[in-house]
Design a protein around this motif. Sequence first.
Motif, PDB file in Angstrom:
ATOM      1  N   ILE A  71      42.217  -3.990 -14.869  1.00 52.86           N
ATOM      2  CA  ILE A  71      41.145  -4.586 -15.308  1.00 52.86           C
ATOM      3  C   ILE A  71      40.683  -4.187 -16.980  1.00 52.86           C
ATOM      4  CG2 ILE A  71      38.337  -3.897 -15.238  1.00 52.86           C
ATOM      5  CD1 ILE A  71      38.999  -3.646 -12.084  1.00 52.86           C
ATOM      6  N   SER A  72      41.017  -2.878 -17.412  1.00 50.39           N
ATOM      7  CA  SER A  72      40.818  -2.753 -18.783  1.00 50.39           C
ATOM      8  C   SER A  72      41.728  -3.505 -19.611  1.00 50.39           C
ATOM      9  CB  SER A  72      40.771  -1.391 -19.102  1.00 50.39           C
ATOM     10  OG  SER A  72      42.246  -0.795 -18.868  1.00 50.39           O
ATOM     11  N   ALA A  73      42.868  -4.068 -19.104  1.00 56.12           N
ATOM     12  CA  ALA A  73      43.880  -4.749 -19.923  1.00 56.12           C
ATOM     13  C   ALA A  73      43.461  -5.966 -20.074  1.00 56.12           C
ATOM     14  CB  ALA A  73      45.340  -4.599 -19.262  1.00 56.12           C
ATOM     15  N   SER A  74      42.707  -6.408 -19.063  1.00 58.43           N
ATOM     16  CA  SER A  74      42.518  -7.867 -18.996  1.00 58.43           C
ATOM     17  C   SER A  74      41.240  -8.294 -19.875  1.00 58.43           C
ATOM     18  CB  SER A  74      42.274  -8.426 -17.461  1.00 58.43           C
ATOM     19  OG  SER A  74      41.088  -7.757 -16.800  1.00 58.43           O
ATOM     20  N   ALA A  75      40.291  -7.224 -20.195  1.00 54.74           N
ATOM     21  CA  ALA A  75      39.181  -7.674 -20.838  1.00 54.74           C
ATOM     22  C   ALA A  75      39.662  -7.723 -22.292  1.00 54.74           C
ATOM     23  CB  ALA A  75      38.526  -6.295 -20.940  1.00 54.74           C
ATOM     24  N   VAL A  76      39.032  -8.805 -22.910  1.00 59.00           N
ATOM     25  CA  VAL A  76      39.254  -9.558 -24.174  1.00 59.00           C
ATOM     26  C   VAL A  76      38.309  -8.849 -25.151  1.00 59.00           C
ATOM     27  CG1 VAL A  76      39.315 -11.514 -25.631  1.00 59.00           C
ATOM     28  CG2 VAL A  76      40.259 -11.533 -23.192  1.00 59.00           C
ATOM     29  N   GLU A  77      38.543  -8.199 -26.267  1.00 59.11           N
ATOM     30  CA  GLU A  77      38.156  -7.653 -27.374  1.00 59.11           C
ATOM     31  C   GLU A  77      37.428  -8.783 -28.168  1.00 59.11           C
ATOM     32  OE1 GLU A  77      37.336  -4.563 -28.388  1.00 59.11           O
ATOM     33  OE2 GLU A  77      37.699  -3.784 -26.789  1.00 59.11           O
ATOM     34  N   PRO A  78      36.310  -8.789 -28.493  1.00 59.96           N
ATOM     35  CA  PRO A  78      35.604  -9.859 -29.132  1.00 59.96           C
ATOM     36  C   PRO A  78      36.198  -9.906 -30.549  1.00 59.96           C
ATOM     37  CG  PRO A  78      33.677  -8.161 -28.473  1.00 59.96           C
ATOM     38  CD  PRO A  78      35.078  -7.677 -28.034  1.00 59.96           C
ATOM     39  N   GLN A  79      36.586 -11.323 -30.645  1.00 60.57           N
ATOM     40  CA  GLN A  79      37.170 -11.475 -31.978  1.00 60.57           C
ATOM     41  C   GLN A  79      36.411 -12.928 -32.513  1.00 60.57           C
ATOM     42  OE1 GLN A  79      41.414 -12.410 -31.557  1.00 60.57           O
ATOM     43  NE2 GLN A  79      41.928 -10.649 -30.318  1.00 60.57           N
ATOM     44  N   ARG A  80      36.772 -13.123 -33.904  1.00 59.03           N
ATOM     45  CA  ARG A  80      35.962 -14.286 -34.366  1.00 59.03           C
ATOM     46  C   ARG A  80      36.816 -15.320 -34.333  1.00 59.03           C
ATOM     47  NH1 ARG A  80      32.239 -12.553 -36.712  1.00 59.03           N
ATOM     48  NH2 ARG A  80      31.295 -13.156 -38.288  1.00 59.03           N
ATOM     49  N   PHE A  81      35.802 -16.645 -34.326  1.00 60.95           N
ATOM     50  CA  PHE A  81      36.336 -17.863 -34.299  1.00 60.95           C
ATOM     51  C   PHE A  81      35.661 -18.575 -35.489  1.00 60.95           C
ATOM     52  CE2 PHE A  81      32.624 -18.152 -31.789  1.00 60.95           C
ATOM     53  CZ  PHE A  81      32.052 -19.315 -32.058  1.00 60.95           C
ATOM     54  N   ILE A 116      36.004 -26.818 -28.430  1.00 61.51           N
ATOM     55  CA  ILE A 116      36.661 -25.866 -27.751  1.00 61.51           C
ATOM     56  C   ILE A 116      37.134 -24.631 -28.739  1.00 61.51           C
ATOM     57  CG2 ILE A 116      38.317 -24.855 -26.087  1.00 61.51           C
ATOM     58  CD1 ILE A 116      36.284 -27.264 -25.126  1.00 61.51           C
ATOM     59  N   VAL A 117      36.544 -23.415 -28.584  1.00 64.65           N
ATOM     60  CA  VAL A 117      36.940 -22.534 -29.337  1.00 64.65           C
ATOM     61  C   VAL A 117      37.714 -21.070 -28.501  1.00 64.65           C
ATOM     62  CG1 VAL A 117      35.311 -22.679 -31.041  1.00 64.65           C
ATOM     63  CG2 VAL A 117      34.793 -21.152 -29.320  1.00 64.65           C
ATOM     64  N   ALA A 118      38.330 -20.185 -29.009  1.00 64.13           N
ATOM     65  CA  ALA A 118      38.928 -19.097 -28.522  1.00 64.13           C
ATOM     66  C   ALA A 118      38.996 -17.969 -29.504  1.00 64.13           C
ATOM     67  CB  ALA A 118      40.430 -19.487 -28.115  1.00 64.13           C
ATOM     68  N   PRO A 119      39.149 -16.996 -29.120  1.00 62.27           N
ATOM     69  CA  PRO A 119      39.311 -15.811 -29.966  1.00 62.27           C
ATOM     70  C   PRO A 119      40.553 -15.919 -30.932  1.00 62.27           C
ATOM     71  CG  PRO A 119      39.047 -14.829 -27.630  1.00 62.27           C
ATOM     72  CD  PRO A 119      39.397 -16.532 -27.704  1.00 62.27           C
ATOM     73  N   GLY A 120      40.101 -15.892 -32.332  1.00 58.68           N
ATOM     74  CA  GLY A 120      40.920 -15.966 -33.530  1.00 58.68           C
ATOM     75  C   GLY A 120      41.127 -17.525 -33.919  1.00 58.68           C
ATOM     76  N   SER A 121      40.602 -18.435 -33.083  1.00 59.05           N
ATOM     77  CA  SER A 121      40.766 -19.921 -33.270  1.00 59.05           C
ATOM     78  C   SER A 121      39.988 -20.346 -34.630  1.00 59.05           C
ATOM     79  CB  SER A 121      40.396 -20.760 -32.019  1.00 59.05           C
ATOM     80  OG  SER A 121      38.884 -20.733 -31.962  1.00 59.05           O
ATOM     81  N   VAL A 122      40.641 -21.236 -35.374  1.00 60.44           N
ATOM     82  CA  VAL A 122      39.929 -21.977 -36.292  1.00 60.44           C
ATOM     83  C   VAL A 122      40.201 -23.659 -36.115  1.00 60.44           C
ATOM     84  CG1 VAL A 122      40.307 -22.560 -38.920  1.00 60.44           C
ATOM     85  CG2 VAL A 122      40.850 -20.123 -37.966  1.00 60.44           C
ATOM     86  N   THR A 123      39.005 -24.037 -36.082  1.00 63.31           N
ATOM     87  CA  THR A 123      38.941 -25.607 -35.811  1.00 63.31           C
ATOM     88  C   THR A 123      38.351 -25.971 -37.176  1.00 63.31           C
ATOM     89  OG1 THR A 123      38.010 -25.123 -33.634  1.00 63.31           O
ATOM     90  CG2 THR A 123      37.617 -27.341 -34.481  1.00 63.31           C
ATOM     91  N   THR A 124      39.238 -27.192 -37.606  1.00 64.15           N
ATOM     92  CA  THR A 124      39.064 -27.817 -38.871  1.00 64.15           C
ATOM     93  C   THR A 124      38.482 -29.230 -38.452  1.00 64.15           C
ATOM     94  OG1 THR A 124      40.874 -26.809 -39.539  1.00 64.15           O
ATOM     95  CG2 THR A 124      39.989 -28.913 -40.844  1.00 64.15           C
ATOM     96  N   VAL A 125      37.217 -29.428 -39.290  1.00 66.26           N
ATOM     97  CA  VAL A 125      36.565 -30.728 -39.071  1.00 66.26           C
ATOM     98  C   VAL A 125      36.600 -31.686 -40.191  1.00 66.26           C
ATOM     99  CG1 VAL A 125      34.343 -31.557 -38.442  1.00 66.26           C
ATOM    100  CG2 VAL A 125      34.923 -29.449 -37.414  1.00 66.26           C
ATOM    101  N   THR A 126      37.079 -32.981 -39.990  1.00 68.19           N
ATOM    102  CA  THR A 126      37.142 -33.732 -41.293  1.00 68.19           C
ATOM    103  C   THR A 126      36.528 -35.195 -40.825  1.00 68.19           C
ATOM    104  OG1 THR A 126      39.394 -34.493 -40.566  1.00 68.19           O
ATOM    105  CG2 THR A 126      39.079 -32.867 -42.333  1.00 68.19           C
ATOM    106  N   SER A 163      34.480 -13.240 -26.498  1.00 66.37           N
ATOM    107  CA  SER A 163      35.408 -12.461 -25.944  1.00 66.37           C
ATOM    108  C   SER A 163      35.824 -13.068 -24.627  1.00 66.37           C
ATOM    109  CB  SER A 163      34.658 -11.327 -25.477  1.00 66.37           C
ATOM    110  OG  SER A 163      33.240 -11.739 -24.679  1.00 66.37           O
ATOM    111  N   SER A 164      35.565 -14.352 -24.331  1.00 68.42           N
ATOM    112  CA  SER A 164      36.206 -15.139 -23.182  1.00 68.42           C
ATOM    113  C   SER A 164      37.490 -15.729 -23.653  1.00 68.42           C
ATOM    114  CB  SER A 164      35.180 -16.123 -22.853  1.00 68.42           C
ATOM    115  OG  SER A 164      34.541 -17.083 -23.466  1.00 68.42           O
ATOM    116  N   PRO A 165      38.230 -16.002 -22.743  1.00 67.87           N
ATOM    117  CA  PRO A 165      39.620 -16.692 -23.186  1.00 67.87           C
ATOM    118  C   PRO A 165      39.221 -18.116 -24.241  1.00 67.87           C
ATOM    119  CG  PRO A 165      39.814 -16.188 -21.066  1.00 67.87           C
ATOM    120  CD  PRO A 165      38.466 -15.976 -21.394  1.00 67.87           C
ATOM    121  N   THR A 166      38.390 -19.040 -23.799  1.00 68.43           N
ATOM    122  CA  THR A 166      37.906 -20.264 -24.320  1.00 68.43           C
ATOM    123  C   THR A 166      36.238 -20.647 -24.089  1.00 68.43           C
ATOM    124  OG1 THR A 166      38.522 -21.642 -22.487  1.00 68.43           O
ATOM    125  CG2 THR A 166      40.086 -21.367 -24.233  1.00 68.43           C
TER     126      THR A 166
END
Length: 127
Positions: A21-31, A99-109, A76-79
């Motif tokens: 359970i503790s290993a499956s919890a995702v630490e909040p990360q920036r997107f 769609i965002v995920a922890p650590g993701s960078v979405t580029t908009v043009t 903190s969720s997978p996506t």
Amino acid sequence: MQSVKMKIRELIFISLASFVISASAVEPQRFTVRGNIEDIPDGVVLNLYEENGNLLTTVGQDTVSDGSFCITDTISSPTKSLFLSSDTPGFPNWLAKIIVAPGSVTTVTGKGFLHPLWRYTSDIPRQ
């Protein structure tokens, strides 16, 4: 003797379950959602929303300057599905799904106010 073995098994099971359970919890990360849009005036406010039941709540917003904007938050969720739009006159009444995920960078043009026609790219396969 059986009682001791059962207690040891229970203790091992509880320890393993707690670890999983503790290993499956995702630490909040920036997107990050970062964009560069042509032919859009400075001062346009772009909003990033998330669904909250039947409502949309603002996750972040940025004001366009020299055609650029950047919105960041944590996840903190997978996506997660978020929605980009603007209340600025001239923008269509439409929400562009991102769609965002922890650590993701979405580029908009793109170009102009038709944000449904802008290009949204990231390393997330569902984007």
